[in-house]
Design a protein around this motif. Structure first.
Motif, short mmCIF file in Angstrom:
data_model
loop_
_atom_site.label_atom_id
_atom_site.label_comp_id
_atom_site.label_asym_id
_atom_site.label_seq_id
_atom_site.Cartn_x
_atom_site.Cartn_y
_atom_site.Cartn_z
N SER A 4 0.81 -1.31 -0.06
CA SER A 4 -0.02 -0.04 -0.12
C SER A 4 0.80 1.34 -0.19
O SER A 4 2.06 1.21 0.40
CB SER A 4 -1.01 0.06 1.14
OG SER A 4 -0.23 0.43 2.34
N SER A 5 0.32 2.38 -0.44
CA SER A 5 1.02 3.56 -0.63
C SER A 5 1.64 4.14 0.90
O SER A 5 2.71 4.43 0.94
CB SER A 5 0.12 4.56 -1.21
OG SER A 5 -1.03 4.82 -0.63
N ARG A 6 0.79 3.92 1.84
CA ARG A 6 1.13 4.44 3.53
C ARG A 6 2.33 3.44 3.69
O ARG A 6 2.97 3.73 4.58
CB ARG A 6 0.04 4.09 4.07
CG ARG A 6 -1.07 5.48 4.19
CD ARG A 6 -1.96 5.36 4.96
NE ARG A 6 -1.67 5.58 6.57
CZ ARG A 6 -2.24 4.69 7.49
NH1 ARG A 6 -3.17 4.25 7.37
NH2 ARG A 6 -1.74 5.11 8.83
N GLN A 41 -3.53 15.68 -2.01
CA GLN A 41 -2.39 15.00 -2.89
C GLN A 41 -2.36 15.83 -4.14
O GLN A 41 -1.26 15.79 -4.39
CB GLN A 41 -3.18 13.56 -2.98
CG GLN A 41 -3.15 12.78 -1.78
CD GLN A 41 -1.65 12.10 -1.36
OE1 GLN A 41 -0.63 12.90 -1.52
NE2 GLN A 41 -1.61 10.93 -0.95
N ILE A 58 1.97 -1.11 -6.37
CA ILE A 58 1.34 -0.52 -5.42
C ILE A 58 -0.23 -1.23 -5.63
O ILE A 58 -0.68 -1.20 -6.60
CB ILE A 58 1.12 1.18 -5.70
CG1 ILE A 58 2.72 1.62 -5.66
CG2 ILE A 58 0.30 1.69 -4.84
CD1 ILE A 58 3.27 1.55 -4.29
N SER A 101 -3.67 -0.16 -3.59
CA SER A 101 -4.05 0.77 -2.51
C SER A 101 -5.45 1.12 -2.65
O SER A 101 -6.07 1.13 -3.81
CB SER A 101 -3.07 1.96 -2.96
OG SER A 101 -3.72 2.96 -2.36
N ASN A 139 -6.27 3.98 -2.61
CA ASN A 139 -5.81 5.56 -2.70
C ASN A 139 -7.16 5.62 -4.00
O ASN A 139 -7.22 4.48 -4.54
CB ASN A 139 -4.68 5.70 -3.13
CG ASN A 139 -4.23 6.72 -1.97
OD1 ASN A 139 -4.79 7.75 -1.49
ND2 ASN A 139 -2.96 6.63 -1.66
N GLY A 159 -2.88 8.53 -6.64
CA GLY A 159 -1.93 7.66 -7.54
C GLY A 159 -0.88 8.06 -8.18
O GLY A 159 0.13 7.74 -8.37
N VAL A 165 1.87 8.89 -5.87
CA VAL A 165 2.61 7.87 -5.55
C VAL A 165 3.59 7.45 -6.32
O VAL A 165 5.00 7.12 -6.19
CB VAL A 165 1.83 6.89 -5.56
CG1 VAL A 165 2.46 5.31 -5.15
CG2 VAL A 165 0.79 6.83 -4.19
N GLY A 221 0.40 -0.46 -10.67
CA GLY A 221 -0.27 -0.12 -9.58
C GLY A 221 -1.88 -0.27 -9.66
O GLY A 221 -2.45 -0.20 -10.65
#
Length: 298
Positions: free
Chosen positions: A14-16, A40, A75, A77, A79, A84, A87, A101
């Motif tokens: 995941s992005s986090r 973002q 990725i 995510s 999100n 994205g 990211v 992703g």
């Protein structure tokens, strides 16, 4: 762009877990996804700082060279696609190659692990991790309060694993929970020659073993088994790894001692454990992830 093959190590993250998006996440958790998306977009040209799992990812990607792609990071995510973009830009700015992703805008992304052929899933979302584990994928919830990995071993990927309910099944842990330490030690001594059933992270350990064998001299993998087992229960764990034809570089049979200080000395890029008290304690010293499987997580 390469295709997925059985011998490639695919890490879904995941992005986090990869980048420090904690400030932005607080906006999201306030209940205003539009404000999160706007933040973002406003920061599109501002690369995110490395997150908890960044060191692990960067070192694994270093096994690739101009002729062979042995590792791919994707990725995966919750999100939105707009976020994205940041990211991917953060990946380029931090000099890690990320080409694929999947962004699900709030929906659980775990169902995409199968077509990705992922060998590992790292996420800050506990529900996504539980669903991934239930579907048979090695997965861990990244503790966002973990300290970042050190930089003393730039040419070694260092990974530490708990044993029961992580590399091995929770079979022996169930005996301990039902009958206590004496019953556990007796059970494991009697079954010392019988390999433990597979745990959720055996496929990832196997993938690391293959990567080490086929990799580049510029990078090495160093693994450690860090377990509350002690003699005589140590023997079954060692013999199980021998049965799998896999070795770990270090084994720590701690007999209930706190794991954190031992992990601080090993300096892993990541540590995996199924018990929250061990993970919480480890996170004070190293990047840590909770494997929410087994009897202690029922």
């Amino acid at each position: 762009m390469s295709v997925f093959t059985d011998d490639k190590l695919v890490v879904a993250i995941s992005s986090r877990a990869l980048f420090d998006f904690e400030e932005e996440n607080r906006i999201f958790e306030s209940g205003n996804p539009q404000a999160y998306m706007a933040a973002q977009l406003e920061r599109l040209e501002q690369p995110a700082r490395p997150g908890i799992a960044f060191s692990l990812v960067r070192k694994l990607l270093a096994f690739n060279d101009a002729s062979t792609e042995r590792v791919e990071v994707v990725i995966l995510s919750r999100n939105d696609p707009v976020s994205g973009m940041r990211v991917f830009r953060s990946g380029r700015a931090n000099e890690i190659r990320i080409e694929r992703g999947v962004f699900t805008q709030g929906r659980s992304p775990f169902r995409y692990l199968k077509p990705l052929q992922a060998k590992l899933f790292l996420s800050a979302n506990a529900d996504d991790v539980r669903e991934a584990l239930a579907a048979g994928f090695p997965a861990a919830r990244v503790l966002m309060e973990s300290v970042l990995a050190g930089d003393n071993y730039p040419n070694e990927v260092r990974i530490a694993f708990d044993g029961d309910a992580v590399l091995f099944s929770d079979q022996a842990e169930r005996v301990f929970q039902d009958g206590g330490l004496d019953a556990f030690q007796r059970h494991e001594s009697e079954k010392a020659l019988q390999p433990l059933p597979d745990g959720p992270f055996k496929p990832f350990l196997q993938a690391l073993h293959r990567l080490q064998a086929s990799g580049t001299p510029a990078m090495k993998i160093r693994t450690a088994l860090v377990t509350a087992r002690s003699a005589p229960a140590h023997e079954r764990a060692i013999r199980t790894l021998m049965h799998w034809n896999i070795h770990v570089d270090e084994a720590m049979f701690l007999g209930g001692l706190p794991k954190g200080e031992f992990l601080r000395e090993f300096e892993p890029d990541f540590f995996f454990d199924d018990q929250t008290r061990h993970v919480d304690q480890a996170a004070r010293h190293v990047p840590a992830g909770h494997v929410a499987g087994g009897i202690t997580n029922g």
